[in-house]
Enzyme design. Structure first.
Site, PDB file in Angstrom:
ATOM      1  N   SER A  80       0.741  -1.200   0.101  1.00 36.84           N
ATOM      2  CA  SER A  80      -0.184  -0.015   0.024  1.00 36.84           C
ATOM      3  C   SER A  80       0.773   1.271   0.030  1.00 36.84           C
ATOM      4  O   SER A  80       1.823   1.060   0.482  1.00 36.84           O
ATOM      5  CB  SER A  80      -0.779   0.121   1.212  1.00 36.84           C
ATOM      6  OG  SER A  80      -1.121   1.356   1.455  1.00 36.84           O
ATOM      7  N   LYS A 102       1.974  -3.330   7.069  1.00 34.57           N
ATOM      8  CA  LYS A 102       2.463  -3.493   5.562  1.00 34.57           C
ATOM      9  C   LYS A 102       3.696  -3.068   5.338  1.00 34.57           C
ATOM     10  O   LYS A 102       4.508  -4.046   4.708  1.00 34.57           O
ATOM     11  CB  LYS A 102       1.662  -2.621   4.432  1.00 34.57           C
ATOM     12  CG  LYS A 102      -0.028  -2.716   4.409  1.00 34.57           C
ATOM     13  CD  LYS A 102       0.130  -4.090   3.558  1.00 34.57           C
ATOM     14  CE  LYS A 102      -1.671  -4.182   3.341  1.00 34.57           C
ATOM     15  NZ  LYS A 102      -1.761  -5.450   3.036  1.00 34.57           N
ATOM     16  N   TYR A 122      -2.467  -1.030  10.969  1.00 32.09           N
ATOM     17  CA  TYR A 122      -2.593  -1.253   9.749  1.00 32.09           C
ATOM     18  C   TYR A 122      -1.493  -0.967   8.635  1.00 32.09           C
ATOM     19  O   TYR A 122      -0.616  -1.899   8.026  1.00 32.09           O
ATOM     20  CB  TYR A 122      -3.913  -0.851   8.697  1.00 32.09           C
ATOM     21  CG  TYR A 122      -4.084  -1.276   7.486  1.00 32.09           C
ATOM     22  CD1 TYR A 122      -4.419  -2.382   6.997  1.00 32.09           C
ATOM     23  CD2 TYR A 122      -3.416  -0.305   6.497  1.00 32.09           C
ATOM     24  CE1 TYR A 122      -4.409  -2.786   5.659  1.00 32.09           C
ATOM     25  CE2 TYR A 122      -3.724  -0.527   5.077  1.00 32.09           C
ATOM     26  CZ  TYR A 122      -4.023  -1.780   4.569  1.00 32.09           C
ATOM     27  OH  TYR A 122      -4.117  -2.042   3.202  1.00 32.09           O
TER      28      TYR A 122
HETATM   29  P1  NAD Z   1     -11.160  -6.922   1.100  1.00 29.44           P
HETATM   30  O1  NAD Z   1     -11.345  -6.981   2.637  1.00 29.44           O
HETATM   31  O2  NAD Z   1     -12.264  -6.786   0.044  1.00 29.44           O
HETATM   32  O3  NAD Z   1     -10.294  -8.395   0.926  1.00 29.44           O
HETATM   33  C1  NAD Z   1      -9.547  -8.936   1.756  1.00 29.44           C
HETATM   34  C2  NAD Z   1      -9.929 -10.493   1.696  1.00 29.44           C
HETATM   35  O4  NAD Z   1      -9.226 -11.431   2.323  1.00 29.44           O
HETATM   36  C3  NAD Z   1     -11.412 -10.808   2.185  1.00 29.44           C
HETATM   37  O5  NAD Z   1     -12.070 -11.537   1.126  1.00 29.44           O
HETATM   38  C4  NAD Z   1     -11.203 -11.303   3.522  1.00 29.44           C
HETATM   39  O6  NAD Z   1     -12.391 -12.281   3.690  1.00 29.44           O
HETATM   40  C5  NAD Z   1      -9.964 -12.323   3.349  1.00 29.44           C
HETATM   41  N1  NAD Z   1      -9.297 -12.365   4.645  1.00 29.44           N
HETATM   42  C6  NAD Z   1      -9.130 -11.357   5.674  1.00 29.44           C
HETATM   43  N2  NAD Z   1      -8.232 -11.818   6.430  1.00 29.44           N
HETATM   44  C7  NAD Z   1      -8.317 -13.317   6.153  1.00 29.44           C
HETATM   45  C8  NAD Z   1      -7.700 -14.333   6.722  1.00 29.44           C
HETATM   46  N3  NAD Z   1      -6.943 -14.303   7.909  1.00 29.44           N
HETATM   47  N4  NAD Z   1      -7.557 -15.539   6.217  1.00 29.44           N
HETATM   48  C9  NAD Z   1      -8.091 -15.793   4.991  1.00 29.44           C
HETATM   49  N5  NAD Z   1      -8.806 -14.656   4.373  1.00 29.44           N
HETATM   50  C10 NAD Z   1      -8.820 -13.399   4.884  1.00 29.44           C
HETATM   51  O7  NAD Z   1      -9.844  -5.682   0.958  1.00 29.44           O
HETATM   52  P2  NAD Z   1      -9.308  -5.287  -0.351  1.00 29.44           P
HETATM   53  O8  NAD Z   1      -9.861  -3.891  -0.411  1.00 29.44           O
HETATM   54  O9  NAD Z   1      -9.811  -6.366  -1.552  1.00 29.44           O
HETATM   55  O10 NAD Z   1      -7.656  -5.569  -0.028  1.00 29.44           O
HETATM   56  C11 NAD Z   1      -6.948  -6.422  -0.616  1.00 29.44           C
HETATM   57  C12 NAD Z   1      -5.547  -6.428  -0.082  1.00 29.44           C
HETATM   58  O11 NAD Z   1      -5.054  -5.029  -0.844  1.00 29.44           O
HETATM   59  C13 NAD Z   1      -5.540  -6.142   1.325  1.00 29.44           C
HETATM   60  O12 NAD Z   1      -4.206  -6.780   1.656  1.00 29.44           O
HETATM   61  C14 NAD Z   1      -5.289  -4.791   1.668  1.00 29.44           C
HETATM   62  O13 NAD Z   1      -4.472  -4.334   2.653  1.00 29.44           O
HETATM   63  C15 NAD Z   1      -4.629  -4.403   0.396  1.00 29.44           C
HETATM   64  N6  NAD Z   1      -5.002  -2.747   0.083  1.00 29.44           N
HETATM   65  C16 NAD Z   1      -6.089  -2.507  -0.255  1.00 29.44           C
HETATM   66  C17 NAD Z   1      -6.327  -0.971  -0.490  1.00 29.44           C
HETATM   67  C18 NAD Z   1      -7.624  -0.650  -0.717  1.00 29.44           C
HETATM   68  O14 NAD Z   1      -8.123   0.843  -0.602  1.00 29.44           O
HETATM   69  N7  NAD Z   1      -8.666  -1.395  -0.958  1.00 29.44           N
HETATM   70  C19 NAD Z   1      -5.362  -0.150  -0.748  1.00 29.44           C
HETATM   71  C20 NAD Z   1      -3.906  -0.736  -0.656  1.00 29.44           C
HETATM   72  C21 NAD Z   1      -3.757  -1.925  -0.111  1.00 29.44           C
HETATM   73  C1  WQD Z   2      -9.578   9.109   1.009  1.00 31.35           C
HETATM   74  C2  WQD Z   2     -10.197  10.740   1.106  1.00 31.35           C
HETATM   75  C3  WQD Z   2     -10.437  11.413   3.278  1.00 31.35           C
HETATM   76  C4  WQD Z   2     -14.378   9.108   3.867  1.00 31.35           C
HETATM   77  C5  WQD Z   2      -7.077   4.503   2.851  1.00 31.35           C
HETATM   78  C6  WQD Z   2      -5.864   3.726   3.647  1.00 31.35           C
HETATM   79  C7  WQD Z   2      -4.931   3.501   2.759  1.00 31.35           C
HETATM   80  C8  WQD Z   2      -5.280   2.530   1.594  1.00 31.35           C
HETATM   81  C9  WQD Z   2      -6.618   3.204   1.036  1.00 31.35           C
HETATM   82  C10 WQD Z   2      -5.213   0.178   2.314  1.00 31.35           C
HETATM   83  C11 WQD Z   2      -9.265  11.265   2.453  1.00 31.35           C
HETATM   84  C12 WQD Z   2     -11.657  11.575   2.637  1.00 31.35           C
HETATM   85  C13 WQD Z   2     -13.032   9.657   3.213  1.00 31.35           C
HETATM   86  C14 WQD Z   2     -15.432   9.870   3.971  1.00 31.35           C
HETATM   87  C15 WQD Z   2     -13.889  11.942   3.464  1.00 31.35           C
HETATM   88  N1  WQD Z   2      -6.020   1.291   2.015  1.00 31.35           N
HETATM   89  N2  WQD Z   2     -12.964  11.066   2.988  1.00 31.35           N
HETATM   90  N3  WQD Z   2     -15.369  11.326   3.844  1.00 31.35           N
HETATM   91  O1  WQD Z   2      -7.490   7.218   3.674  1.00 31.35           O
HETATM   92  O2  WQD Z   2      -6.620   7.875   1.297  1.00 31.35           O
HETATM   93  O3  WQD Z   2      -6.305   5.500   2.084  1.00 31.35           O
HETATM   94  O4  WQD Z   2      -7.447   3.622   2.029  1.00 31.35           O
HETATM   95  O5  WQD Z   2      -3.973   0.279   2.247  1.00 31.35           O
HETATM   96  O6  WQD Z   2      -3.855   2.924   3.232  1.00 31.35           O
HETATM   97  O7  WQD Z   2      -5.250   4.646   4.394  1.00 31.35           O
HETATM   98  O8  WQD Z   2      -8.742   6.513   1.650  1.00 31.35           O
HETATM   99  O9  WQD Z   2     -11.067   6.212   0.851  1.00 31.35           O
HETATM  100  O10 WQD Z   2     -10.489   6.441   3.273  1.00 31.35           O
HETATM  101  O11 WQD Z   2     -10.005   8.533   2.002  1.00 31.35           O
HETATM  102  O12 WQD Z   2     -13.681  13.176   3.121  1.00 31.35           O
HETATM  103  O13 WQD Z   2     -16.441   9.502   4.506  1.00 31.35           O
HETATM  104  O14 WQD Z   2     -11.427  10.709   1.401  1.00 31.35           O
HETATM  105  O15 WQD Z   2     -10.374  12.186   4.504  1.00 31.35           O
HETATM  106  O16 WQD Z   2      -8.839  12.478   2.218  1.00 31.35           O
HETATM  107  P1  WQD Z   2      -7.270   7.041   2.287  1.00 31.35           P
HETATM  108  P2  WQD Z   2     -10.124   6.806   2.061  1.00 31.35           P
END
Ligand code: NAD
Ligand code: WQD
Length: 341
Positions: free
Chosen positions: A124, A153, A149
């Site tokens: 991330s 990572k 969190y």
């Molecule tokens: P998500 O929660 O939709 O998907 C994660 C999946 O992992 C889920 O289906 C959940 O059931 C499964 N899971 C969680 N813990 C588990 C465990 N202990 N054993 C087996 N399965 C488990 O989230 P996502 O948004 O699809 O994120 C996927 C990956 O990408 C995560 O590692 C997240 O940290 C990373 N990521 C997400 C974002 C984002 O903004 N969505 C940004 C950066 C990184």
């Molecule tokens: C985006 C912008 C909020 C909700 C997070 C994690 C990051 C990554 C992605 C996993 C920010 C604003 C949000 C609301 C708002 N995840 N906001 N009202 O915080 O950039 O990133 O998700 O790795 O690690 O930190 O994403 O979608 O939460 O927020 O104003 O109800 O929207 O303040 O500026 P963020 P977000």
């Protein structure tokens, strides 16, 4: 080629599984469904006309993981499974370290037992922490994220580096996602948060569909162009294609050993106000909002330098902001309650 996808029923995982199937990879999904529904995989099967082997299991259950490796000829693991709510990680940090760090170690240990050396990790942008200037590039040192969190990572990235030093066969790619949004163009799969959404786009979409009265914009007094935070939003299908590109890069670069990090973003910062406007004009839905106090831990602005993925993975985010908004709305309006019946 058989690919084990942990967390493949989740938001990014399900879109990536679809892309892998469309490119003729055989996919085994391993997910404990703690934040997802098996219905996502059913829909991916329908959309692609391909089969998926789905195993409900926890990544911390090494015996169950071993069974999966025994019954399949897995070449590579794409590891999405993790808990991902930044705010929640500050209230239950031990659960986050347990799932995200210990769980990843379990996956790596079982891979090692079975001689599987290829690993693609869901990292991330949060790993850049507060110390680095924008745009973030991969040569920067890992930072100090403000949440457990984010710390998870960073720790996993460090574990991968140490593992690569100790094991000359190990090959890993860390994909540092920026802000994935949108949904598959079919409107059949998308992001299905449980409870009140933490992330911006799911919240906006729930306002649009009438489930929430209005959006709170967290902070209008940041040192940015319009006072709201800026982020690098990318379409989840572009992100899914980034995983395919990383997999093909590993396949092509047979002599590669070690860990390589790639940013997956568009390279553009977009403000919260701009997101609201873009959503309204792409969907003709009004999004009432209030400007609320800043949310603790938010950085004012960050976006990717995505040149490395562009030149080395031959990957670029191509879908427009308008497309991201339309696809978010298509999914949300077709599925106002997500995957729930
Ligand atoms: P998500 O929660 O939709 O998907 C994660 C999946 O992992 C889920 O289906 C959940 O059931 C499964 N899971 C969680 N813990 C588990 C465990 N202990 N054993 C087996 N399965 C488990 O989230 P996502 O948004 O699809 O994120 C996927 C990956 O990408 C995560 O590692 C997240 O940290 C990373 N990521 C997400 C974002 C984002 O903004 N969505 C940004 C950066 C990184
Ligand atoms: C985006 C912008 C909020 C909700 C997070 C994690 C990051 C990554 C992605 C996993 C920010 C604003 C949000 C609301 C708002 N995840 N906001 N009202 O915080 O950039 O990133 O998700 O790795 O690690 O930190 O994403 O979608 O939460 O927020 O104003 O109800 O929207 O303040 O500026 P963020 P977000």
């Amino acid at each position: 080629m058989q690919v084990l996808v942990t967390g493949g029923a989740g938001y990014i995982g399900s879109h990536s599984v679809l892309t892998l199937l469309e490119n003729d990879y055989e996919v085994i999904v391993y997910d404990n469904l703690c934040n997802s529904s098996a219905e996502s995989i059913e829909r991916v099967k329908r959309l692609t006309g391909k089969s998926v082997d789905f195993i409900e299991g926890d990544i911390r259950d090494k015996d169950k993981l071993r069974e999966v490796f025994e019954h399949h000829n897995i070449s590579v693991v794409i590891h999405f499974a993790a808990l991902k709510a930044v705010g929640e990680s500050t209230t239950i940090p031990l659960s986050y370290f347990q799932s995200n760090v210990h769980g990843t170690v379990c996956v790596l240990e079982v891979m090692k037992e079975f001689g599987v050396n290829n690993f693609i990790f869901s990292s991330s942008a949060t790993v850049y922490g507060e110390e680095n200037d924008v745009p973030y590039d991969e040569n920067m040192k890992l930072g100090t994220p403000s949440s457990p969190y984010g710390a998870n990572k960073v720790m996993v990235e460090r574990i991968l580096q140490d593992l690569a030093i100790s094991d000359p066969q190990f090959r890993a790619v860390s994909l540092r996602y920026f802000n994935p949004i949108g949904a598959h163009e079919s409107g059949e799969i998308g992001e299905d948060p449980s409870g009140i959404p933490n992330n911006l786009l799911p919240y906006v979409a729930q306002v649009a569909v009438g489930k929430r009265a209005k959006l709170n914009i967290f902070g209008g007094d940041y040192p940015t162009q319009d006072g709201s935070c800026e982020r690098d939003y990318l379409h989840v299908m572009d992100l899914a294609e980034g995983h395919l590109a990383a997999l093909e890069w590993l396949n092509k670069n047979e002599s590669f050993r070690g860990v390589e990090a790639f940013n997956l973003g568009t390279g553009n910062g977009v403000s919260v106000f701009a997101i609201v406007k873009a959503f309204e004009s792409a969907t003709s839905k009004a999004i009432p909002f209030d400007v609320a106090p800043r949310r603790s831990g938010d950085l004012p602005a960050f976006w990717a330098n995505a040149n490395k993925a562009n030149t080395q993975l031959n990957w670029q985010a191509t879908r427009s902001l308008t497309q991201m908004m339309k696809d978010t709305w298509h999914w949300q309006s077709n599925n106002p309650n997500g995957y729930a019946k």
